[in-house]
Design a protein around this motif. Structure first.
Motif, short mmCIF file in Angstrom:
data_model
loop_
_atom_site.label_atom_id
_atom_site.label_comp_id
_atom_site.label_asym_id
_atom_site.label_seq_id
_atom_site.Cartn_x
_atom_site.Cartn_y
_atom_site.Cartn_z
N ARG A 112 -0.54 26.06 8.13
CA ARG A 112 -0.13 24.65 8.12
C ARG A 112 -1.11 23.83 7.28
NH1 ARG A 112 2.98 24.38 13.33
NH2 ARG A 112 3.03 22.11 13.26
N LYS A 113 -0.57 22.84 6.61
CA LYS A 113 -1.36 21.87 5.86
C LYS A 113 -1.03 20.47 6.37
CE LYS A 113 -3.45 24.69 3.04
NZ LYS A 113 -4.92 24.80 2.96
N CYS A 114 -2.06 19.64 6.54
CA CYS A 114 -1.84 18.31 7.09
C CYS A 114 -2.33 17.22 6.12
CB CYS A 114 -2.54 18.15 8.43
SG CYS A 114 -4.34 18.35 8.36
N TYR A 115 -1.91 16.00 6.41
CA TYR A 115 -2.30 14.82 5.63
C TYR A 115 -1.96 15.00 4.15
CZ TYR A 115 -5.10 14.54 9.90
OH TYR A 115 -5.51 14.57 11.21
N VAL A 116 -0.78 15.54 3.89
CA VAL A 116 -0.33 15.78 2.52
C VAL A 116 0.38 14.53 2.02
CG1 VAL A 116 1.10 17.21 1.02
CG2 VAL A 116 -0.07 18.24 3.00
N GLY A 117 -0.20 13.86 1.03
CA GLY A 117 0.42 12.66 0.47
C GLY A 117 1.77 12.97 -0.14
N ASN A 118 2.81 12.18 0.25
CA ASN A 118 4.20 12.38 -0.19
C ASN A 118 4.80 13.67 0.38
OD1 ASN A 118 4.56 9.98 -1.55
ND2 ASN A 118 4.21 10.84 -3.58
N SER A 119 4.30 14.08 1.54
CA SER A 119 4.78 15.31 2.16
C SER A 119 6.29 15.36 2.29
CB SER A 119 4.14 15.46 3.56
OG SER A 119 4.37 14.29 4.34
N TRP A 154 -4.92 -5.65 6.44
CA TRP A 154 -6.03 -5.29 7.33
C TRP A 154 -5.80 -3.91 7.95
CZ3 TRP A 154 -6.98 -5.55 12.91
CH2 TRP A 154 -8.34 -5.64 13.24
N ARG A 155 -4.51 -3.57 8.20
CA ARG A 155 -4.17 -2.25 8.73
C ARG A 155 -4.12 -1.18 7.64
NH1 ARG A 155 0.55 -1.95 9.82
NH2 ARG A 155 1.44 -4.04 9.63
N ASP A 156 -3.72 -1.58 6.45
CA ASP A 156 -3.54 -0.61 5.37
C ASP A 156 -4.86 -0.06 4.83
OD1 ASP A 156 -0.78 -0.81 5.47
OD2 ASP A 156 -0.64 -2.27 3.84
N LEU A 157 -5.84 -0.94 4.68
CA LEU A 157 -7.08 -0.53 4.01
C LEU A 157 -7.80 0.64 4.68
CD1 LEU A 157 -8.52 -3.82 2.55
CD2 LEU A 157 -8.56 -1.60 1.40
N ALA A 170 0.83 -1.20 0.00
CA ALA A 170 0.00 0.00 0.00
C ALA A 170 0.86 1.25 0.00
CB ALA A 170 -0.92 0.00 1.21
N ALA A 171 2.03 1.19 0.64
CA ALA A 171 2.92 2.34 0.68
C ALA A 171 3.43 2.67 -0.73
CB ALA A 171 4.10 2.08 1.61
N ALA A 172 3.82 1.65 -1.48
CA ALA A 172 4.28 1.88 -2.85
C ALA A 172 3.16 2.43 -3.71
CB ALA A 172 4.83 0.58 -3.45
N PRO A 196 4.27 7.95 11.94
CA PRO A 196 3.71 6.75 11.32
C PRO A 196 2.25 6.56 11.69
CG PRO A 196 5.82 6.29 12.38
CD PRO A 196 5.41 7.65 12.83
N ALA A 197 1.47 6.10 10.73
CA ALA A 197 0.05 5.84 10.96
C ALA A 197 -0.15 4.35 11.26
CB ALA A 197 -0.76 6.25 9.74
N ILE A 198 -1.40 3.94 11.37
CA ILE A 198 -1.71 2.54 11.66
C ILE A 198 -1.20 1.61 10.57
CG2 ILE A 198 -4.00 2.74 10.60
CD1 ILE A 198 -5.03 0.73 12.58
N GLY A 199 -1.18 2.11 9.33
CA GLY A 199 -0.74 1.30 8.20
C GLY A 199 -0.01 2.13 7.17
N MET A 200 0.19 1.56 5.99
CA MET A 200 0.91 2.20 4.89
C MET A 200 2.29 2.66 5.34
SD MET A 200 -2.07 4.27 2.81
CE MET A 200 -1.05 4.45 1.33
N HIS A 201 2.97 1.83 6.10
CA HIS A 201 4.29 2.18 6.61
C HIS A 201 5.28 2.34 5.47
CE1 HIS A 201 2.91 0.08 10.54
NE2 HIS A 201 2.55 1.35 10.52
N GLY A 202 5.95 3.48 5.48
CA GLY A 202 6.88 3.84 4.40
C GLY A 202 6.37 5.00 3.58
#
Length: 397
Positions: A153-160, A354-357, A82-84, A200-206
Protein backbone atom coordinates in the motif's frame (compact mmCIF):
# COMPACT_ATOMS: atom_id res chain seq x y z
CA UNK A 1 4.77 42.58 -6.58
CA UNK A 2 7.08 41.33 -9.32
CA UNK A 3 10.61 40.11 -9.91
CA UNK A 4 13.42 40.80 -12.33
CA UNK A 5 13.18 37.11 -13.32
CA UNK A 6 9.68 37.68 -14.76
CA UNK A 7 9.43 38.12 -18.54
CA UNK A 8 6.54 39.18 -20.78
CA UNK A 9 5.84 35.51 -21.43
CA UNK A 10 5.59 34.93 -17.68
CA UNK A 11 3.24 37.89 -17.24
CA UNK A 12 0.98 36.60 -20.01
CA UNK A 13 0.90 33.17 -18.41
CA UNK A 14 0.12 34.67 -15.02
CA UNK A 15 -2.83 36.59 -16.51
CA UNK A 16 -4.06 33.43 -18.24
CA UNK A 17 -4.01 31.47 -14.98
CA UNK A 18 -5.76 34.27 -13.10
CA UNK A 19 -8.55 34.48 -15.70
CA UNK A 20 -9.03 30.72 -15.61
CA UNK A 21 -9.10 30.62 -11.81
CA UNK A 22 -11.63 33.43 -11.55
CA UNK A 23 -13.90 31.88 -14.19
CA UNK A 24 -13.61 28.16 -13.44
CA UNK A 25 -12.24 27.65 -9.93
CA UNK A 26 -13.77 30.36 -7.74
CA UNK A 27 -17.41 29.44 -8.58
CA UNK A 28 -16.70 25.84 -7.54
CA UNK A 29 -15.21 26.65 -4.13
CA UNK A 30 -18.47 26.68 -2.10
CA UNK A 31 -19.42 23.22 -3.38
CA UNK A 32 -15.86 21.94 -2.90
CA UNK A 33 -15.88 23.07 0.72
CA UNK A 34 -19.37 21.73 1.39
CA UNK A 35 -18.97 18.29 -0.19
CA UNK A 36 -15.21 17.76 0.39
CA UNK A 37 -15.37 15.37 -2.57
CA UNK A 38 -12.61 14.79 -5.11
CA UNK A 39 -12.90 17.29 -7.96
CA UNK A 40 -12.58 14.99 -10.97
CA UNK A 41 -14.03 17.50 -13.45
CA UNK A 42 -11.88 20.37 -12.21
CA UNK A 43 -8.75 18.20 -12.43
CA UNK A 44 -9.53 17.38 -16.06
CA UNK A 45 -10.33 21.00 -16.84
CA UNK A 46 -7.00 22.18 -15.43
CA UNK A 47 -5.21 19.43 -17.37
CA UNK A 48 -6.84 20.56 -20.61
CA UNK A 49 -5.11 23.94 -20.30
CA UNK A 50 -1.83 22.19 -21.12
CA UNK A 51 -0.20 23.40 -17.91
CA UNK A 52 0.84 19.95 -16.75
CA UNK A 53 3.26 20.01 -19.68
CA UNK A 54 4.86 23.29 -18.59
CA UNK A 55 8.33 21.74 -18.23
CA UNK A 56 7.88 19.16 -20.98
CA UNK A 57 9.77 20.08 -24.15
CA UNK A 58 7.96 21.26 -27.24
CA UNK A 59 9.20 18.17 -29.10
CA UNK A 60 6.78 16.14 -26.97
CA UNK A 61 3.98 18.68 -27.27
CA UNK A 62 4.73 20.47 -24.02
CA UNK A 63 5.09 24.16 -23.28
CA UNK A 64 8.85 24.03 -22.73
CA UNK A 65 8.36 27.07 -20.52
CA UNK A 66 10.57 26.02 -17.62
CA UNK A 67 10.44 25.99 -13.86
CA UNK A 68 9.62 29.59 -13.08
CA UNK A 69 6.59 29.18 -15.33
CA UNK A 70 5.49 26.12 -13.35
CA UNK A 71 5.80 28.13 -10.14
CA UNK A 72 3.59 30.86 -11.59
CA UNK A 73 0.93 28.35 -12.65
CA UNK A 74 0.81 26.65 -9.26
CA UNK A 75 1.01 29.92 -7.32
CA UNK A 76 -1.70 31.49 -9.48
CA UNK A 77 -4.15 28.65 -8.94
CA UNK A 78 -3.33 28.40 -5.24
CA UNK A 79 -4.07 32.10 -4.76
CA UNK A 80 -7.72 31.18 -5.29
CA UNK A 81 -7.83 27.52 -4.23
CA UNK A 82 -5.27 25.29 -2.55
CA UNK A 83 -7.08 22.28 -4.02
CA UNK A 84 -6.67 23.60 -7.57
CA UNK A 85 -3.02 24.40 -6.90
CA UNK A 86 -2.59 20.97 -5.34
CA UNK A 87 -4.04 19.25 -8.40
CA UNK A 88 -1.59 21.09 -10.63
CA UNK A 89 1.46 20.60 -8.45
CA UNK A 90 0.85 16.87 -7.98
CA UNK A 91 0.57 16.16 -11.69
CA UNK A 92 3.53 18.37 -12.57
CA UNK A 93 5.47 16.50 -9.88
CA UNK A 94 4.40 13.30 -11.61
CA UNK A 95 6.14 14.52 -14.78
CA UNK A 96 9.55 14.58 -13.11
CA UNK A 97 10.16 10.85 -12.94
CA UNK A 98 9.40 10.43 -16.65
CA UNK A 99 11.37 13.47 -17.77
CA UNK A 100 14.45 12.44 -15.81
CA UNK A 101 14.41 8.64 -15.86
CA UNK A 102 12.24 7.28 -18.68
CA UNK A 103 13.72 5.70 -21.79
CA UNK A 104 12.88 7.06 -25.24
CA UNK A 105 9.96 4.66 -25.73
CA UNK A 106 8.38 5.59 -22.41
CA UNK A 107 8.82 9.31 -23.10
CA UNK A 108 7.18 8.97 -26.53
CA UNK A 109 4.27 7.11 -24.97
CA UNK A 110 3.58 9.25 -21.92
CA UNK A 111 4.87 12.82 -22.35
CA UNK A 112 2.57 13.85 -25.24
CA UNK A 113 -0.41 12.41 -23.34
CA UNK A 114 0.49 14.46 -20.27
CA UNK A 115 1.22 17.62 -22.26
CA UNK A 116 -2.16 17.45 -23.99
CA UNK A 117 -3.99 16.97 -20.70
CA UNK A 118 -5.14 13.42 -21.48
CA UNK A 119 -3.06 11.81 -18.73
CA UNK A 120 -2.57 12.85 -15.11
CA UNK A 121 0.62 11.33 -13.65
CA UNK A 122 1.39 10.83 -9.96
CA UNK A 123 4.27 9.53 -7.87
CA UNK A 124 3.69 7.12 -5.00
CA UNK A 125 6.45 6.68 -2.44
CA UNK A 126 5.17 7.12 1.14
CA UNK A 127 3.84 4.31 3.35
CA UNK A 128 2.15 4.46 6.74
CA UNK A 129 4.84 2.43 8.46
CA UNK A 130 7.84 4.32 7.12
CA UNK A 131 6.76 7.89 6.37
CA UNK A 132 9.73 9.89 5.10
CA UNK A 133 12.11 6.97 5.74
CA UNK A 134 12.10 5.73 2.16
CA UNK A 135 14.32 2.72 2.83
CA UNK A 136 11.80 1.50 5.40
CA UNK A 137 9.07 0.84 2.82
CA UNK A 138 7.52 -2.61 2.66
CA UNK A 139 5.59 -2.62 -0.63
CA UNK A 140 7.30 -5.15 -2.90
CA UNK A 141 7.68 -6.07 -6.56
CA UNK A 142 8.68 -9.65 -7.30
CA UNK A 143 9.83 -10.93 -10.65
CA UNK A 144 7.67 -13.15 -12.77
CA UNK A 145 8.03 -14.13 -16.40
CA UNK A 146 7.69 -10.98 -18.51
CA UNK A 147 6.96 -8.69 -15.62
CA UNK A 148 6.60 -7.99 -11.91
CA UNK A 149 3.97 -8.56 -9.22
CA UNK A 150 3.35 -5.67 -6.80
CA UNK A 151 1.91 -6.07 -3.30
CA UNK A 152 1.45 -3.46 -0.60
CA UNK A 153 0.00 0.00 0.00
CA UNK A 154 1.04 3.58 -0.69
CA UNK A 155 -0.46 6.54 1.17
CA UNK A 156 -0.68 10.32 0.82
CA UNK A 157 -0.43 10.07 -2.95
CA UNK A 158 -1.20 13.45 -4.52
CA UNK A 159 -4.02 13.10 -7.11
CA UNK A 160 -4.52 9.50 -6.02
CA UNK A 161 -8.14 9.42 -7.12
CA UNK A 162 -7.75 11.27 -10.43
CA UNK A 163 -4.35 9.99 -11.57
CA UNK A 164 -4.03 7.92 -14.74
CA UNK A 165 -0.50 6.57 -14.32
CA UNK A 166 1.28 6.20 -11.00
CA UNK A 167 5.05 6.11 -10.60
CA UNK A 168 5.31 3.60 -7.76
CA UNK A 169 8.55 3.14 -5.83
CA UNK A 170 8.73 -0.34 -4.31
CA UNK A 171 11.17 -2.80 -2.80
CA UNK A 172 12.78 -5.17 -5.31
CA UNK A 173 15.70 -6.20 -3.08
CA UNK A 174 15.77 -7.67 0.40
CA UNK A 175 18.10 -5.25 2.18
CA UNK A 176 18.07 -1.63 3.26
CA UNK A 177 20.33 -0.29 0.55
CA UNK A 178 19.29 2.38 -1.93
CA UNK A 179 19.71 -0.15 -4.75
CA UNK A 180 16.98 -2.33 -3.22
CA UNK A 181 14.28 0.04 -4.49
CA UNK A 182 12.89 0.37 -8.02
CA UNK A 183 10.12 2.36 -9.71
CA UNK A 184 7.32 1.16 -11.97
CA UNK A 185 4.74 2.97 -14.07
CA UNK A 186 1.36 1.53 -13.09
CA UNK A 187 -1.75 2.57 -14.99
CA UNK A 188 -4.80 3.29 -12.86
CA UNK A 189 -6.90 0.58 -14.51
CA UNK A 190 -4.33 -2.19 -13.97
CA UNK A 191 -5.95 -5.26 -12.38
CA UNK A 192 -4.84 -5.64 -8.78
CA UNK A 193 -4.65 -1.87 -8.17
CA UNK A 194 -7.45 -0.30 -6.16
CA UNK A 195 -8.09 2.86 -4.18
CA UNK A 196 -8.98 3.19 -0.54
CA UNK A 197 -12.04 5.43 0.02
CA UNK A 198 -11.30 9.15 -0.16
CA UNK A 199 -10.80 10.68 3.29
CA UNK A 200 -11.15 14.47 3.46
CA UNK A 201 -8.37 16.23 5.36
CA UNK A 202 -8.50 19.39 7.46
CA UNK A 203 -8.09 21.49 4.31
CA UNK A 204 -7.51 21.42 0.55
CA UNK A 205 -11.04 20.12 0.08
CA UNK A 206 -11.46 18.79 -3.44
CA UNK A 207 -7.89 17.51 -3.70
CA UNK A 208 -7.15 13.82 -3.20
CA UNK A 209 -4.04 12.58 -1.45
CA UNK A 210 -5.10 9.07 -0.65
CA UNK A 211 -4.08 5.45 -0.65
CA UNK A 212 -3.22 3.01 -3.43
CA UNK A 213 -3.60 -0.72 -2.73
CA UNK A 214 -1.65 -3.33 -4.69
CA UNK A 215 -2.91 -6.91 -4.48
CA UNK A 216 -0.96 -9.14 -6.87
CA UNK A 217 -0.85 -6.25 -9.33
CA UNK A 218 1.06 -7.36 -12.43
CA UNK A 219 3.04 -4.87 -14.51
CA UNK A 220 5.15 -5.72 -17.57
CA UNK A 221 8.92 -5.34 -17.80
CA UNK A 222 8.58 -2.30 -20.07
CA UNK A 223 6.95 -0.41 -17.18
CA UNK A 224 10.15 -0.45 -15.14
CA UNK A 225 11.31 3.17 -14.97
CA UNK A 226 15.06 3.60 -15.27
CA UNK A 227 17.01 0.55 -14.18
CA UNK A 228 16.28 -1.91 -11.41
CA UNK A 229 17.64 -0.26 -8.26
CA UNK A 230 16.97 3.35 -9.37
CA UNK A 231 13.90 3.77 -7.14
CA UNK A 232 15.58 5.71 -4.35
CA UNK A 233 17.18 8.12 -6.82
CA UNK A 234 13.88 8.59 -8.66
CA UNK A 235 12.09 9.39 -5.41
CA UNK A 236 14.80 11.74 -4.15
CA UNK A 237 15.34 13.64 -7.38
CA UNK A 238 11.60 14.11 -7.95
CA UNK A 239 11.13 15.40 -4.41
CA UNK A 240 14.10 17.77 -4.48
CA UNK A 241 13.73 19.19 -7.98
CA UNK A 242 9.95 19.25 -8.34
CA UNK A 243 8.16 18.45 -5.09
CA UNK A 244 9.73 21.08 -2.86
CA UNK A 245 9.44 23.91 -5.36
CA UNK A 246 5.86 22.94 -6.26
CA UNK A 247 4.78 22.98 -2.63
CA UNK A 248 6.61 26.25 -2.04
CA UNK A 249 4.53 27.66 -4.90
CA UNK A 250 1.28 26.44 -3.30
CA UNK A 251 2.31 28.02 0.00
CA UNK A 252 3.24 31.22 -1.81
CA UNK A 253 -0.19 31.44 -3.46
CA UNK A 254 -1.95 30.89 -0.14
CA UNK A 255 0.34 33.40 1.57
CA UNK A 256 -0.53 35.97 -1.09
CA UNK A 257 -4.22 35.28 -0.58
CA UNK A 258 -3.91 35.70 3.19
CA UNK A 259 -2.09 39.00 2.78
CA UNK A 260 -4.38 40.46 0.11
CA UNK A 261 -7.56 39.39 1.92
CA UNK A 262 -6.30 40.90 5.17
CA UNK A 263 -5.43 44.21 3.52
CA UNK A 264 -8.90 44.38 1.99
CA UNK A 265 -10.48 43.54 5.35
CA UNK A 266 -8.48 46.26 7.13
CA UNK A 267 -9.42 48.84 4.51
CA UNK A 268 -13.10 47.93 4.81
CA UNK A 269 -13.47 47.83 8.61
CA UNK A 270 -13.76 50.97 10.70
CA UNK A 271 -12.43 51.15 14.24
CA UNK A 272 -12.21 54.23 16.45
CA UNK A 273 -13.18 56.57 13.62
CA UNK A 274 -10.72 55.30 10.96
CA UNK A 275 -9.73 52.19 9.02
CA UNK A 276 -8.76 49.15 11.07
CA UNK A 277 -5.40 49.22 9.32
CA UNK A 278 -4.65 52.64 10.78
CA UNK A 279 -4.19 51.09 14.22
CA UNK A 280 -0.45 50.92 14.83
CA UNK A 281 -0.44 47.27 15.88
CA UNK A 282 -2.47 46.19 12.84
CA UNK A 283 -0.43 48.31 10.44
CA UNK A 284 2.79 46.77 11.76
CA UNK A 285 1.28 43.30 11.43
CA UNK A 286 0.44 43.94 7.77
CA UNK A 287 3.98 45.20 7.24
CA UNK A 288 5.35 41.97 8.69
CA UNK A 289 3.07 39.91 6.43
CA UNK A 290 4.23 41.89 3.41
CA UNK A 291 7.87 41.38 4.38
CA UNK A 292 7.41 37.62 4.71
CA UNK A 293 5.60 37.43 1.38
CA UNK A 294 8.24 39.41 -0.50
CA UNK A 295 11.07 37.41 1.06
CA UNK A 296 9.40 34.09 0.25
CA UNK A 297 8.61 35.10 -3.30
CA UNK A 298 12.21 36.15 -3.94
CA UNK A 299 13.54 32.84 -2.62
CA UNK A 300 11.07 30.73 -4.60
CA UNK A 301 11.52 32.63 -7.87
CA UNK A 302 15.30 32.61 -7.52
CA UNK A 303 15.36 28.84 -7.00
CA UNK A 304 13.16 28.32 -10.07
CA UNK A 305 15.32 30.66 -12.14
CA UNK A 306 18.44 28.76 -11.11
CA UNK A 307 16.84 25.51 -12.31
CA UNK A 308 15.96 27.19 -15.59
CA UNK A 309 19.54 28.33 -16.09
CA UNK A 310 21.19 25.06 -15.08
CA UNK A 311 22.70 26.26 -11.82
CA UNK A 312 23.29 24.11 -8.75
CA UNK A 313 20.43 24.87 -6.39
CA UNK A 314 19.39 21.89 -4.24
CA UNK A 315 19.92 23.93 -1.07
CA UNK A 316 17.93 26.83 -2.53
CA UNK A 317 15.04 24.48 -3.26
CA UNK A 318 14.99 23.10 0.28
CA UNK A 319 15.20 26.61 1.71
CA UNK A 320 12.41 27.81 -0.57
CA UNK A 321 10.04 25.11 0.66
CA UNK A 322 10.93 25.64 4.30
CA UNK A 323 10.66 29.42 4.11
CA UNK A 324 7.49 29.57 2.03
CA UNK A 325 5.60 27.16 4.27
CA UNK A 326 6.75 28.63 7.57
CA UNK A 327 6.21 32.24 6.58
CA UNK A 328 2.84 31.43 5.03
CA UNK A 329 1.65 29.75 8.22
CA UNK A 330 2.84 32.68 10.33
CA UNK A 331 1.05 35.16 8.09
CA UNK A 332 -2.15 33.11 8.12
CA UNK A 333 -2.01 33.24 11.91
CA UNK A 334 -1.49 37.01 11.80
CA UNK A 335 -4.44 37.28 9.43
CA UNK A 336 -6.61 35.29 11.82
CA UNK A 337 -5.58 37.55 14.71
CA UNK A 338 -6.56 40.56 12.61
CA UNK A 339 -9.94 39.15 11.62
CA UNK A 340 -10.69 38.13 15.18
CA UNK A 341 -13.82 36.03 15.65
CA UNK A 342 -14.95 36.87 12.11
CA UNK A 343 -12.12 34.73 10.77
CA UNK A 344 -13.52 31.60 12.37
CA UNK A 345 -16.43 31.37 9.96
CA UNK A 346 -16.45 30.18 6.37
CA UNK A 347 -18.00 33.35 4.96
CA UNK A 348 -14.45 34.72 5.09
CA UNK A 349 -11.88 32.95 2.92
CA UNK A 350 -9.24 33.40 5.62
CA UNK A 351 -10.79 30.49 7.53
CA UNK A 352 -10.17 28.22 4.51
CA UNK A 353 -6.63 29.55 3.98
CA UNK A 354 -5.85 28.96 7.66
CA UNK A 355 -6.89 25.31 7.26
CA UNK A 356 -5.20 24.80 3.89
CA UNK A 357 -1.69 25.96 4.75
CA UNK A 358 -0.85 23.21 7.28
CA UNK A 359 -1.59 20.65 4.55
CA UNK A 360 1.49 21.90 2.68
CA UNK A 361 3.81 21.20 5.62
CA UNK A 362 4.23 17.36 5.40
CA UNK A 363 4.69 16.57 1.66
CA UNK A 364 8.24 16.38 0.24
CA UNK A 365 9.56 16.61 3.79
CA UNK A 366 8.26 18.54 6.77
CA UNK A 367 10.03 21.70 7.85
CA UNK A 368 12.04 19.64 10.34
CA UNK A 369 13.14 17.37 7.49
CA UNK A 370 14.16 20.39 5.39
CA UNK A 371 16.30 21.68 8.26
CA UNK A 372 17.82 18.22 8.73
CA UNK A 373 18.69 17.99 5.03
CA UNK A 374 20.09 21.51 5.01
CA UNK A 375 22.26 20.60 7.96
CA UNK A 376 23.51 17.51 6.16
CA UNK A 377 24.36 19.53 3.07
CA UNK A 378 26.28 21.96 5.24
CA UNK A 379 28.54 19.16 6.51
CA UNK A 380 28.73 16.89 3.47
CA UNK A 381 31.54 17.56 1.00
CA UNK A 382 31.06 14.70 -1.49
CA UNK A 383 27.35 15.18 -2.19
CA UNK A 384 26.51 15.72 -5.86
CA UNK A 385 23.34 17.85 -6.04
CA UNK A 386 20.47 16.66 -8.20
CA UNK A 387 20.33 20.05 -9.87
CA UNK A 388 23.86 19.39 -11.17
CA UNK A 389 23.39 15.72 -12.01
CA UNK A 390 20.26 16.39 -14.08
CA UNK A 391 21.12 19.91 -15.28
CA UNK A 392 20.90 18.93 -18.95
CA UNK A 393 17.24 18.00 -18.44
CA UNK A 394 16.23 21.01 -16.35
CA UNK A 395 16.96 24.15 -18.33
CA UNK A 396 14.12 26.05 -19.95
CA UNK A 397 13.52 25.67 -23.69
Amino acid sequence: MTSHFITKRHEDLRAQVRAFAEAEVVPRIPEMEASKEVQHKLARLIAQQGWFGVTIGTGYGGMGAGHLARVLIIEGLSRYSAAAGGIAQASILGDAKILHWANSQQKKKWLPEIAEGRCLPTIAVTEHGSGGHVLGMETTAKRRRGGWVLNGRKCYVGNSHVGDVHGVVVRTGRGNRSRDLSCFLVQADTPGLSLAPHKPAIGMHGFSFGELIFDNCVVPDENLLGEEGDGRDIADSSSVLYGRLNLAAVALGLHRAAYEETVAFCNDRQRYGSDLGDLAVVNARMGEMRHRLETSRTAVYEAAHMLDTGQECDVKLMSAKYGAVQSGIHSAWDAMRTYGAAGLFSNHSIERIWRDLPCIEPPAGTSDVQLHRLGQKSRRTKYEPWSSRLAHLLTAA
